[in-house]
Motif scaffolding. Structure first.
Motif, PDB file in Angstrom:
ATOM      1  N   CYS A  13       0.854  -1.200   0.000  1.00  0.00           N
ATOM      2  CA  CYS A  13       0.000   0.000   0.000  1.00  0.00           C
ATOM      3  C   CYS A  13       0.887   1.247   0.000  1.00  0.00           C
ATOM      4  O   CYS A  13       2.037   1.182   0.428  1.00  0.00           O
ATOM      5  CB  CYS A  13      -0.883   0.032   1.244  1.00  0.00           C
ATOM      6  SG  CYS A  13      -1.966  -1.399   1.400  1.00  0.00           S
ATOM      7  N   HIS A  14       0.354   2.349  -0.445  1.00  0.00           N
ATOM      8  CA  HIS A  14       1.128   3.588  -0.549  1.00  0.00           C
ATOM      9  C   HIS A  14       0.171   4.770  -0.655  1.00  0.00           C
ATOM     10  O   HIS A  14      -1.042   4.608  -0.427  1.00  0.00           O
ATOM     11  CB  HIS A  14       2.076   3.511  -1.745  1.00  0.00           C
ATOM     12  CG  HIS A  14       1.408   2.950  -2.960  1.00  0.00           C
ATOM     13  ND1 HIS A  14       0.595   3.700  -3.759  1.00  0.00           N
ATOM     14  CD2 HIS A  14       1.384   1.683  -3.472  1.00  0.00           C
ATOM     15  CE1 HIS A  14       0.113   2.938  -4.732  1.00  0.00           C
ATOM     16  NE2 HIS A  14       0.575   1.702  -4.583  1.00  0.00           N
TER      17      HIS A  14
ATOM     18  N   TRP B  52      -1.307   6.221  -2.947  1.00  0.00           N
ATOM     19  CA  TRP B  52      -2.438   6.111  -3.859  1.00  0.00           C
ATOM     20  C   TRP B  52      -3.514   5.143  -3.358  1.00  0.00           C
ATOM     21  O   TRP B  52      -4.567   5.015  -3.993  1.00  0.00           O
ATOM     22  CB  TRP B  52      -1.965   5.635  -5.240  1.00  0.00           C
ATOM     23  CG  TRP B  52      -1.239   6.669  -6.019  1.00  0.00           C
ATOM     24  CD1 TRP B  52       0.063   7.053  -5.859  1.00  0.00           C
ATOM     25  CD2 TRP B  52      -1.747   7.451  -7.104  1.00  0.00           C
ATOM     26  NE1 TRP B  52       0.389   8.021  -6.769  1.00  0.00           N
ATOM     27  CE2 TRP B  52      -0.697   8.279  -7.555  1.00  0.00           C
ATOM     28  CE3 TRP B  52      -2.985   7.530  -7.744  1.00  0.00           C
ATOM     29  CZ2 TRP B  52      -0.854   9.180  -8.610  1.00  0.00           C
ATOM     30  CZ3 TRP B  52      -3.140   8.419  -8.796  1.00  0.00           C
ATOM     31  CH2 TRP B  52      -2.080   9.240  -9.215  1.00  0.00           C
ATOM     32  N   THR B  53      -3.222   4.421  -2.286  1.00  0.00           N
ATOM     33  CA  THR B  53      -4.179   3.439  -1.772  1.00  0.00           C
ATOM     34  C   THR B  53      -5.327   4.174  -1.081  1.00  0.00           C
ATOM     35  O   THR B  53      -5.099   4.922  -0.131  1.00  0.00           O
ATOM     36  CB  THR B  53      -3.479   2.494  -0.773  1.00  0.00           C
ATOM     37  OG1 THR B  53      -2.397   1.854  -1.446  1.00  0.00           O
ATOM     38  CG2 THR B  53      -4.437   1.451  -0.210  1.00  0.00           C
ATOM     39  N   HIS B  54      -6.556   3.988  -1.575  1.00  0.00           N
ATOM     40  CA  HIS B  54      -7.663   4.798  -1.057  1.00  0.00           C
ATOM     41  C   HIS B  54      -8.396   4.116   0.098  1.00  0.00           C
ATOM     42  O   HIS B  54      -9.112   4.763   0.851  1.00  0.00           O
ATOM     43  CB  HIS B  54      -8.638   5.168  -2.181  1.00  0.00           C
ATOM     44  CG  HIS B  54      -9.212   3.964  -2.867  1.00  0.00           C
ATOM     45  ND1 HIS B  54     -10.329   3.330  -2.407  1.00  0.00           N
ATOM     46  CD2 HIS B  54      -8.783   3.265  -3.929  1.00  0.00           C
ATOM     47  CE1 HIS B  54     -10.576   2.295  -3.198  1.00  0.00           C
ATOM     48  NE2 HIS B  54      -9.649   2.236  -4.131  1.00  0.00           N
TER      49      HIS B  54
ATOM     50  N   GLN C  78      -7.386  -2.419   3.875  1.00  0.00           N
ATOM     51  CA  GLN C  78      -6.213  -3.231   3.517  1.00  0.00           C
ATOM     52  C   GLN C  78      -5.457  -3.653   4.785  1.00  0.00           C
ATOM     53  O   GLN C  78      -5.049  -4.802   4.917  1.00  0.00           O
ATOM     54  CB  GLN C  78      -5.267  -2.450   2.587  1.00  0.00           C
ATOM     55  CG  GLN C  78      -5.865  -2.045   1.252  1.00  0.00           C
ATOM     56  CD  GLN C  78      -6.029  -3.218   0.277  1.00  0.00           C
ATOM     57  OE1 GLN C  78      -5.565  -4.330   0.532  1.00  0.00           O
ATOM     58  NE2 GLN C  78      -6.709  -2.976  -0.826  1.00  0.00           N
TER      59      GLN C  78
END
Lengths: 320, 320
Positions: free
Chosen positions: B215-216, B218-220, B225
Motif C-alpha cells: 500500500c502507498h 495512492w491506496t484509497h 487493507q
C-alpha cells in the motif's frame, strides 16, 4: 472505441445490477500487437532514411534444439523481419559449455551492430550452465528481455526510465491500458512470482500506482484474494485454474498462461488454454484477454519495441 | 519464552473472543539487537584469533554535515567499535563534487581492508550529485547497505543467497521471527514503497512465502487493507497514521517510523513516535514494536551483521 468500451463497463457495473450480465469485452493481443508492429515498422523506416540505411540489430542466442524454443524463436525472427529489424539467430549445439556461451555473449556485447541481445531460455545443454550467470552477462544496455539483475533492480525500485521492461509484463500493461481502466489507485492482484512474469508484473503495477497483492503457491485463500482484484494478472502455468466465480464483477483479467490440454475434438488431440477458465470468467469480468491471441503476441511485439528503443538510444548516444 | 508468547497469542485469538483483550506483546529491538551484537562480537573475536589479528573493516562515507546523519553515523561507529569492527568515517565537505565522491568510492572498492562500504544518505552537497549513480558505484560485494541495483535485483527476484539484505527490512524480519509467528502463507501488508524500507520489505516477505500487499499514497482504502494483515510493516514517515481500530486482532505490527511531534511535557519540547498509533494499536495487535527501541536499533545491528558477513566471504575467497 476504447472509451466506448470503458463506458460499456461502467454502465454494466453501475447501472445494470441484478440483470444478467453481458459477456466481457475481449482485449485482443492480436489486434493490439499488430498496431504496435505497424508503428515500429514506421519508426525503423524513419531511422533507415535518416541514418543512411541504419537498421536495429537483434541477436537471438540459442543453446540446443528444443521444439518450443524453435517455435518461439521463429515467431520472433518473423516479426523482426516484417518490421525491418536485422535479426540474427545463433544456435550453439547442446554440447556447448558455459564458457562458449559466455564468449558468444561477450562478442555480441562488443558488436556495435547488435542493439538487442536475448538468450532463449531454458538453456538446452548436456553440460551444467548457470542460467543466472548467462542472463547477467548480457550488457544491460542490450538486455531487451529485461531479465538481468541490473534491469530488475531498477524496475523493482521504481527507476523505470532507463531500464528495459520485461516483454510479457510490459505487454500486459499495454493490454490493460487498452481497456481504458486506469491503474492508479486500483487494487491489482498478481498470481505468480516468476522472474519473467509475476515478479516484474508486480513492479509495473506498483509503479503505475496500483495497490498490489502478489499471490503464489503458498497463498491458501486464493479465491478470496482474487475476488478483491480490480485488475487480475495470472501467470502460473496451470490450465484454467482461476474460475469465473472467484472474480470481482467487472474486473480486468489478463491471462499469461499457455497450457496444452487434451481435446479429442481437435485433429491434433490438444487444445491451448490459459490459466483462467475463460467461459466462466467472461461472464463476470469486465475485460478479458483470450488464449491464444491475448498476451502471447504482445510479448513478441514488446521485444521488438525494446529492440527499436535500444537502437534509438544507440543513435542518440552516437550524436553526443 | 518466545514460544510462550506465540502460545499466548493463539489463546488470545482463538479462545478468548468476546472478552477484553490484554495488551500486545512488545517486540523489543533493544533486547534483540543486543543479542545480535553480542553474537557478532564473538564471531569477530574468532576471526581475529584464527586469522592473525584480522578485523572486518567498515567505511562510512559522508558528504556534508547534517545533524541527523551525524547522529546515525555516531551510533554506527559506536556499535562497530563494541563489536570489534574497524570502522572509519570519511567526511567530505558540502562543497564536494560528484567526481570526488566517486573517486572516494573507487578507492574504498579497491581497498582490501574495507569489507563494507556505505554512503550516508541523503548527500548534503551544494553541488548536484546523482544519488543513484553514487549508490551503484559501491562494489556489490561491499554494498552492506544492500541498496545497489544489483543487490536490489537479486532480492526482488528471489536470489537471496549471495546478496546483501537492506538493513531496516532485514531487521524487521528478525523481529517478526522473534514473535514465533511463521511468515509462510500469511497475509502481509506493507505500507510504503521506498527503496530502503517498503520495496525491499515486500521482497523479503514475498520470498519468505507470505502473500504480500503493498500500500502507498495512492491506496484509497488503507484501513480496509490494513485490516487484512496478519503481519503489518509500516514505513511511511507519518506520525501515528495507522490507528489501532484498523488492525486485525492479534496481528504482528512492525513500525519503522521515526517521527518527532511536539510535546510540552518534555524538556526538549518534542517526543519521538512511530507511524503507528501505539496506545490504540497495542490493544488489538498480538505483537508490536515500540518506537523508539524497536526497528531503529535493529537497523544498526543488521548493518554490523552484513559487514561481518562480508568479511567472512572475503576470508572464504582468500582460501580458494
Amino acid at each position: 472505441m476504447l472509451s466506448l468500451a470503458a463506458l460499456a463497463l461502467r454502465l454494466r457495473v453501475s447501472g445494470c445490477q441484478g440483470r444478467r450480465r453481458s459477456i466481457a469485452t475481449v482485449v485482443s493481443g492480436n489486434r493490439m500487437s499488430k498496431l504496435v508492429r505497424e508503428r515500429l515498422q514506421k519508426e525503423v523506416e524513419k531511422m533507415r532514411s535518416q541514418f543512411s540505411g541504419f537498421r536495429p540489430g537483434l541477436l537471438v542466442l540459442q543453446v540446443g534444439d528444443r521444439d518450443d524454443s524453435n517455435l518461439y524463436i521463429s515467431s520472433k525472427l518473423k516479426a523482426a523481419a516484417e518490421i525491418g529489424i536485422d535479426a540474427r539467430h545463433v544456435r550453439l549445439p547442446n554440447t556447448a559449455r558455459q564458457d562458449e556461451v559466455l564468449q558468444n555473449i561477450r562478442s555480441a556485447n562488443a558488436n556495435v551492430s547488435v542493439h538487442g541481445l536475448i538468450v532463449q531460455l531454458p538453456l538446452d545443454s548436456v553440460n551444467r550452465i548457470d542460467t543466472q550467470l548467462i542472463t547477467n552477462a548480457v550488457a544491460p544496455e542490450k538486455d531487451v528481455d529485461g531479465l538481468s539483475c541490473i534491469n530488475a533492480g531498477k524496475l523493482s525500485r521504481g527507476d523505470l526510465t532507463d531500464c528495459f521492461l520485461p516483454c510479457t509484463p510490459n505487454g500486459c500493461m499495454e493490454l490493460i491500458r487498452q481497456t481504458g481502466v486506469s491503474v492508479a489507485g486500483k487494487h491489482a492482484v498478481v498470481i505468480g512470482r516468476s522472474k519473467i512474469v509475476g515478479a516484474p508484473m508486480h513492479d509495473l503495477l506498483l509503479w503505475n500506482h496500483a495497490t498490489v497483492t502478489t499471490c503464489h503457491s503458498w497463498t491458501h485463500d486464493l479465491p478470496l484474494q482474487v475476488g478483491r482484484a480490480d485488475i487480475l494478472v495470472v501467470g502460473v502455468g496451470r490450465a484454467e485454474m482461476v474460475r469465473g466465480d472467484w472474480l470481482k464483477e467487472g474486473a480486468v483479467v489478463i491471462d499469461c498462461g499457455i497450457n496444452q490440454v487434451p481435446d479429442e475434438t481437435k485433429a491434433s488431440g490438444i487444445r491451448v488454454v490459459g490459466d483462467v477458465h475463460y467461459t466462466s470468467a467472461n461472464q463476470s469480468a469486465g475485460f478479458i484477454t483470450p488464449v491464444p491471441g491475448g498476451v502471447g503476441p504482445m510479448t513478441v511485439a514488446m521485444l521488438m519495441q525494446n529492440t527499436v528503443q535500444s537502437a534509438q538510444r544507440f543513435l542518440q548516444n552516437q550524436k553526443h
